[in-house]
Scaffold this active site. Structure first.
Site, PDB file in Angstrom:
ATOM      1  N   ASP A  90      12.241   7.173  91.546  1.00  0.00           N
ATOM      2  CA  ASP A  90      11.714   7.312  90.187  1.00  0.00           C
ATOM      3  C   ASP A  90      12.318   8.566  89.547  1.00  0.00           C
ATOM      4  OD1 ASP A  90      10.086   6.739  88.025  1.00  0.00           O
ATOM      5  OD2 ASP A  90       8.343   7.790  88.838  1.00  0.00           O
ATOM      6  N   ASP A 104       7.773   2.121  82.855  1.00  0.00           N
ATOM      7  CA  ASP A 104       6.385   2.316  82.437  1.00  0.00           C
ATOM      8  C   ASP A 104       6.035   1.495  81.205  1.00  0.00           C
ATOM      9  OD1 ASP A 104       6.406   3.993  84.557  1.00  0.00           O
ATOM     10  OD2 ASP A 104       6.309   5.845  83.395  1.00  0.00           O
ATOM     11  N   GLU A 129      16.525   9.777  85.836  1.00  0.00           N
ATOM     12  CA  GLU A 129      17.421   9.783  84.652  1.00  0.00           C
ATOM     13  C   GLU A 129      18.325  11.014  84.613  1.00  0.00           C
ATOM     14  OE1 GLU A 129      14.074   9.125  84.573  1.00  0.00           O
ATOM     15  OE2 GLU A 129      14.513   6.978  84.598  1.00  0.00           O
TER      16      GLU A 129
END
Ligand code: NAG
Ligand code: NAG
Ligand code: NAG
Ligand code: NAG
Ligand code: NAG
Ligand code: NAG
Ligand code: NAG
Ligand code: NAG
Ligand code: NAG
Length: 890
Positions: free
Chosen positions: A422, A574, A425
Site C-alpha cells: 500500500d 480506497d 505512490e
C-alpha cells in the site's frame, strides 16, 4: 543542492525571454537513412528556441523500427542520450528487433521533413491512425509535446488509472498520469497508477498506442473549431518512445501490448477464493472471530487479511505486542493453514525512524533515499517520521528480501501467504518542505499518535552507528551525466516545473516525496515517481520467492505502472460504499484486465469508505464474485460489513461463491490463457468480443468473465430491473436455469425480477464449461479441488460448442505436470482430447447439454431433465477420468 541552485539562474533567465509554446519552431529531419525495416535520422531544431519550459533540445534522433508486422516502434530522443529513459531493469520493451519491413507491416511510417511530422497508416485500408502534422513537435528539458489528429468523437479506451467513463470523453478532457493516493476516487483526476496505453476502435478495427514514458504527463483529448479533434501528449520529460500496435481486433492489440510490456504472472488457485479484510480489526482475537463467524455462517472464507492494525504504532515490520503478539499471530496462521485457509498482511514502503531494527538494517545497507547533501530524507507516514527505500540502490533487494525473510519467516515469524503493498505512490503526509515530520504525524491525528521523538541529536563519537544521529551515513549520489546516460538532464527545476500537469492534489510535491530527491545511479523522483510501486512490487516478488522458492508469489499493490501484471495484481484502492463505485469497479476491472494486462484485479467489495447498506452490499457481494480478485474490505471509520452481518447478504454471498466455485477451473483456465499469450480472456469488455457490433462500444456495465460468461448486473440503485444487451451474433443461455433466453427486436433482454440474491449471468452459445460438481459444499478452494467435474455444453445455433480446461497443482511457479484439455461438441457427440500429464485425482461424472430450442424442452430418451444445479437440459451420467481422450454421445 549544487546543481539546483546554480542552474536556477539560467532557468530564470530563460523564463524572461521564453516564447509562447505556440511559436516553437519544430524540427527538421536530416540525414535520413532508410532500409526496409528501419529508418533513422537527425532532428534539428528548426528555428530559434522558444525555451518555454526549460530549454529546447537542439539535436534529437529519430528511430523507426518495423519490429513485427503488427508492431511499429517509433522513438524520438536526445542525441546525447542524457534525457531520462525508463530503466530497463523495470520495463524492457523490445528494441533493436526488426523482423518486418515497410512492405510487410500492417502499419507504415510516413514522414514530412520540414517541419518534421509523422503519420502511421494501416496498409490494408489506407487509414491514417496517427498523424502529428497539425502542430510542431516540442522537445524541451521539462516539456515534451506531441499531438495527433483523430477523427471526430473517437472511440478511445485506456490511459488509466482514473474513475471516469470507460469510453473516453473526446472534448476538453485531460487524463493526467502521476501516481497519487486519493480516497473516494475523485473523477477527472489522476489516481494510484499510470498506464499510458490506449486502444482506439475505428470502423470495427482496433489499434493501440503505447507511450513508454514514466514522467508526469497530461494527455489531452479535445475537439476545437481551429484544430479539430486531437489527442495530445504533454509530458514533463523523458523521451517519446512509442509502440504502435495494429490489431486489427481488440484482442490482437492486447496480445501485442503484452509483447511490449510482458505477460501477466500466473496466480495460485487459492487466490481466486473469497478474501476478507477491514482496517480496524482491533486485535488478533477479533480477526479470529471474523474467521469463526464466516465459518458459522457457511460462507467459504479462503483468506483473512490484516490492515495496518497489526503493526506496533503503525510501523511496518513490527507487531503490536499487546494486540497482535507473535505467538498468537503464529497460532492464527497455523489455525488458518490447518483449515486450508490463508493469511495476508499489509506492508508499507517506508521504514519508521522509531523501529530501530528495521531502520538500522536499512541504514547499514545504505538503502534509504537521501537528500542531495547525503543526509537521509525524512518525511511522514502512518507511524510518524519515516524514511523511504531507494529501490535503485544495489542493496535494496537484499534489504527487502531480508525484511520479508525474517518478519514473514514460516517458523519464527508470521507465515503469510502473500503481500498486500500500500501507500506506494509513494505517499507522504508531511507538506512541503516538511520541517517537522514528527509534528506532522501528530497533527494528522492518526490514532495512535506516536510518542514524541528527536529526529536529530549530536553525534556520539565512538558509539555504534545506531547511536549516531539519523542520516549521517556518508553515501553521496553521483550525478555524473557524462557516464550515466539516460538518467536525466541536469539543471531542471524538479519540484516546480514550469509546465503544470493537472495533478488532482496540486503541486508535484503534494502527498508524496519530493521530485528533486536523488536516487541511486543518478535518477531523480521527478522522472521515476510513477515507477516507485513497480520497483516495490518487483522487490517484494523476489523477496517472496526467496522465502518460498517454488510458490507463485501473490502480491496486491495499490500503485502500478505499465508492465506490473508481470509480477503482481491490483486492488483499486480506497473507493466508497456508493452505487457509483459499484459500477466503476466494472470499468476498472475491464481496463486493468484487458487493456493494462494486470488481470488479477478487483475493487473493495461493499465499498471501503463510508457505511455500506444491506442492499448495496448484497448487490456488491454478487458482483464481486465475478472479479478476478474478490475481497470485502472497509475502512476503520466505516461500520463492519462482513457478509454474515445480514441474512440477505449472507444468502447473496453463498449463492455467488457457489457459482464462482463451479466456474473456478474455467476461470483458472481463462487466466492461464492470458499468462501464455496475453489474450484478454479474463474480464473482457463486450467490444473485445464483438468488434463488428458498434452497439458494444458504449457498453460499460456488462462484461465477460472468461470468454463464455456474460455478466449483466443491475445498474440502478434500488431497482430490481435491468435491460441487458445480448449481441445478436450469438445465442445465450441463462447460467442459473440453463434455459435459452430470447432478447427483443433490439437485442435487449428486459428483466424486472432481479432480487438482491440474483445477478443476471448468461452463457454464450458455442461454449463448453468444465464445472466443479456440488460446489456449494466446498468450504475452501482446497476442498473444491477434490470435487468431480461436470461438463456443461451450451450449443450454438448449429449445435456446436467448444471449450478447454487447464489444470496443474495450483501453486507452483513451474508445475512439474500440467493437463490441457480441449472439449468439442457437435450435435450429440462430445469429444475430449489434449495432454493428460497432471492427474487431479477426480473424474468427469456428468454431461449436460442445454437445449438451443427456445421451447426449453429437454431432449433424449435416456436423460433426466435437470442437472445437479437445477439446469434444464439433456443430462447424462458418465464416469471418465484424466488418463486419455474419450468421447460420449449425449
Ligand atoms: C551515452 O550515449 C552516447 C551517445 O549515444 C554514447 O556515445 C555513449 O557511449 C553512451 N555512454 C554510455 C556509458 O552508455
Ligand atoms: C496528415 O495530416 C495532414 C494535415 O491534415 C495531411 O495533409 C496529411 O495527408 C496526413 N497524412 C496522412 C498520412 O494521412
Ligand atoms: C479544449 O479546447 C478549448 C478551446 O480551445 C480550450 O478552451 C480548452 O482548454 C481545451 N481543453 C483541454 C483539456 O485542452
Ligand atoms: C460474531 O458473531 C457473533 C454472533 O452473531 C457476534 O456477536 C459478534 O459480534 C461477531 N463478531 C465479529 C467480529 O464479527
Ligand atoms: C473444510 O472442510 C475440511 C474437510 O472437512 C476441513 O478439514 C477444513 O478444516 C474445513 N475448513 C474450513 C475453513 O471450514
Ligand atoms: C541536508 O538537506 C536537507 C534537505 O534539503 C536539509 O533539511 C538539511 O538541513 C541538510 N543537512 C545538512 C547537514 O546540511
Ligand atoms: C456510519 O455509521 C455509524 C454508526 O452506525 C455512524 O456513527 C457514522 O457516522 C456513520 N458514518 C458515516 C460516514 O455516515
Ligand atoms: C420472481 O422471482 C421469484 C424468486 O425467484 C419467484 O418466486 C417469482 O415467481 C418471480 N416472479 C415473477 C413475476 O417472475
Ligand atoms: C442414450 O445413451 C446411450 C448410451 O447409454 C447413447 O448411445 C445414446 O446416444 C443416448 N441417446 C440419446 C438420445 O441421448
Amino acid at each position: 543542492m549544487l546543481w539546483r541552485s546554480i542552474l536556477l539562474f539560467p532557468l530564470l533567465g530563460i523564463a524572461a525571454t521564453a516564447a509562447s509554446i505556440d511559436n516553437c519552431p519544430g524540427y527538421t529531419l536530416r540525414n535520413v537513412a532508410e532500409s526496409d525495416s528501419q529508418i533513422t535520422g537527425d532532428l534539428i531544431l528548426a528555428g530559434s528556441a522558444c525555451n518555454t519550459y526549460g530549454e529546447d533540445l537542439t539535436h534529437l534522433k529519430l528511430l523507426v523500427e518495423y519490429q513485427t508486422n503488427s508492431r511499429l516502434h517509433v522513438k524520438i530522443y536526445d542525441e546525447n542520450e542524457q534525457v531520462y529513459q525508463i530503466p530497463k531493469s523495470i520495463l524492457d520493451p523490445p528494441s533493436g528487433q526488426q523482423d518486418s519491413s515497410s512492405q510487410q507491416s500492417d502499419l507504415v511510417f510516413e514522414y514530412t521533413k520540414n517541419p518534421f511530422s509523422f503519420a502511421i497508416q494501416r496498409s490494408s485500408s489506407g487509414e491514417t491512425i496517427f498523424n502529428t502534422s497539425g502542430t510542431n513537435l516540442i522537445f524541451e528539458s521539462q516539456y515534451v509535446r506531441l499531438r495527433t489528429s483523430l477523427p471526430s468523437n473517437p472511440n478511445i479506451y485506456g490511459l488509466g488509472e482514473d474513475s471516469d467513463s470507460f469510453k473516453r470523453e473526446t472534448t476538453d478532457y485531460t487524463r493526467t498520469l502521476w501516481n497519487t493516493g486519493q480516497a473516494f476516487l475523485p473523477t477527472h483526476s489522476n489516481l494510484y497508477g499510470s498506464h499510458p496505453i490506449y486502444i482506439e476502435m475505428r470502423d470495427s478495427q482496433a489499434h493501440g498506442v503505447f507511450l513508454s514514458n514514466s514522467n508526469g504527463m497530461d494527455i489531452k483529448i479535445n475537439q476545437t473549431a481551429e484544430d479539430g479533434q486531437y489527442l495530445e501528449y504533454n509530458t514533463l520529460g523523458g523521451v517519446l518512445d512509442f509502440y504502435f500496435l495494429s490489431g486489427p481486433a481488440p484482442a490482437d492489440v492486447a496480445r501485442q501490448y503484452a509483447g511490449v510490456v510482458g505477460l501477466p504472472a500466473q496466480q495460485s488457485y487459492w487466490t481466486y477464493g473469497f478474501h476478507q479484510c477491514k482496517y480496524g480489526y482491533q486485535d488478533v482475537m477479533w480477526v479470529a472471530e471474523v474467521v469463526y463467524n464466516y465459518s458459522q455462517a457457511n460462507i467459504p472464507l479462503e483468506t483473512m487479511w490484516t490492515d495496518i492494525d497489526y503493526m506496533d504504532l503503525r510501523r511496518t515490520w513490527t507487531l503490536d505486542p499487546e494486540r497482535f503478539p507473535l505467538h498468537k499471530m503464529q497460532e492464527l496462521v497455523a489455525y488458518l493453514h490447518n483449515h486450508e485457509q490463508h493469511y495476508i498482511m499489509m506492508v508499507d514502503p517506508p521504514v519508521s525512524l522509531n523501529d530501530s531494527a528495521s531502520y538500522d538494517a536499512a541504514v547499514s545497507s545504505d538503502v534509504l533515499i537521501q537528500n542531495d547533501n547525503g543526509t537521509t530524507f525524512v518525511a511522514t507516514m502512518w507511524p510518524g517520521a519515516v524514511s523511504y527505500v531507494d529501490w535503485f540502490h544495489p542493496n535494496a533487494q537484499s534489504f527487502w528480501t531480508g525484511q520479508i525473510g525474517s518478519f514473514f519467516d514460516d517458523q519464527s515469524g508470521v507465515g503469510v501467504d502473500g503481500m498486500w503493498i500500500d501507500m506506494n505512490e509513494p505517499a507522504n503526509f508531511c507538506g512541503y518542505p516538511c520541517s517537522n515530520p514528527v509534528q506532522a504525524a501528530i497533527d494528522g491525528n492518526d490514532p495512535p499518535a506516536p510518542p514524541a521523538l528527536r529526529t536529530t541529536w549530536d553525534p556520539l563519537p565512538g558509539f555504534p552507528s545506531d547511536f549516531q544521529p539519523p542520516g549521517t551515513s556518508s553515501r553521496r549520489i553521483k550525478r555524473d551525466t557524462s557516464s550515466a546516460n539516460m538518467t536525466g538532464l541536469s539543471g531542471r527545476n524538479l519540484d516546480n516545473p514550469g509546465y503544470t500537469i493537472a495533478n488532482g492534489v496540486g503541486a508535484l510535491t503534494v502527498g508524496t516525496i519530493w521530485p528533486d530527491l536523488p536516487e541511486y545511479g543518478g535518477y531523480v523522483q521527478y522522472d521515476t515517481h510513477n515507477l516507485y510501486a513497480s520497483y516495490m512490487i518487483d522487490a517484494s516478488r523476489q523477496g517472496l520467492l526467496a522465502r518460498r522458492p517454488a510458490e507463485r508469489p501473490f502480491i496486491i499493490s495499490r500503485s502500478t505502472f505499465a508492465g506490473d501484471g508481470t509480477r503482481g495484481g491490483h486492488w483499486t484502492g480506497d473507493n466508497a460504499s456508493i452505487w457509483a463505485h459499484y459500477l466503476l469497479s466494472i470499468i476498472q476491472n475491464m481496463e486493468f484486465a484487458s487493456i493494462f494486462q494486470i488481470p488479477m484485479v478487483g475493487a473493495d467489495v461493499c465499498g471501503f469508505n463510508d457505511n455500506t447498506t444491506e442492499t448495496l452490499c448484497a448487490r456488491w457481494a454478487m458482483l464481486g464474485a465475478w472479479y478476478p480478485f474478490y475481497r470485502n474490505h472497509a475502512d476503520i471509520s466505516a461500520n463492519y460489513q462482513e457478509f454474515y452481518r445480514w441474512p440477505l447478504v449472507t444468502a447473496a454471498a453463498q449463492k455467488a461463491i457457489t457459482a464462482r466455485f463451479q466456474l473456478l477451473d474455467y476461470f483458472y483456465t481463462a487466466f492461464y490463457q492470458q499468462t501464455v499469450d496475453g489474450s484478454p480472456t479474463t474480464i473482457i469488455p463486450l467490444f473485445f468480443q464483438y468488434p463488428n457490433d458498434p452497439t458494444t462500444l458504449d457498453i460499460s456495465y456488462q462484461f465477460f468473465y472468461g470468454p463464455s460468461i456474460l455478466v449483466s448486473p443491475v445498474t440502478v440503485e434500488g431497482s430490481e430491473s435491468v435491460s441487458l444487451y445480448l449481441p445478436p451474433q450469438d445465442i445465450f443461455y441463462d447460467f442459473w436455469t440453463g434455459e435459452r433466453v430470447t432478447p427483443d427486436g433490439t437485442n435487449t433482454l428486459n428483466l424486472d425480477n432481479v432480487t438482491y440474491t440474483d445477478i443476471p449471468v448468461h452463457i454464450r452459445g458455442g461454449s463448453i464449461l468444465p464445472l466443479r460438481a456440488n460446489a456449494g459444499a466446498a468450504n475452501t478452494t482446497t476442498q473444491l479441488r477434490t470435487h468431480d467435474f461436470e461438463i456443461l455444453v451450451a450449443p450454438d445455433v448449429d449445435g456446436k460448442a467448444s471449450g478447454s480446461l487447464y489444470l496443474d497443482d495450483g501453486k507452483s511457479v513451474k508445475p512439474a505436470q500440467t493437463t490441457y484439455l480441449q472439449f468439442t461438441y457437435d450435435n450429440g457427440h462430445l469429444s475430449v482430447s489434449g495432454s493428460f500429464d497432471y492427474d487431479p485425482g477426480v473424474g468427469f461424472k456428468g454431461v449436460t447439454v442445454l437445449s438451443s430450442s427456445t421451447l426449453s424442452s429437454a431432449g433424449g430418451s435416456n436423460s433426466t431433465n435437470t442437472d445437479s444445479y437445477g439446469r434444464v437440459g439433456t443430462v447424462r451420467q458418465i464416469d471418465e477420468g484424466f488418463s486419455g481422450s474419450w468421447t460420449v454421445d449425449v
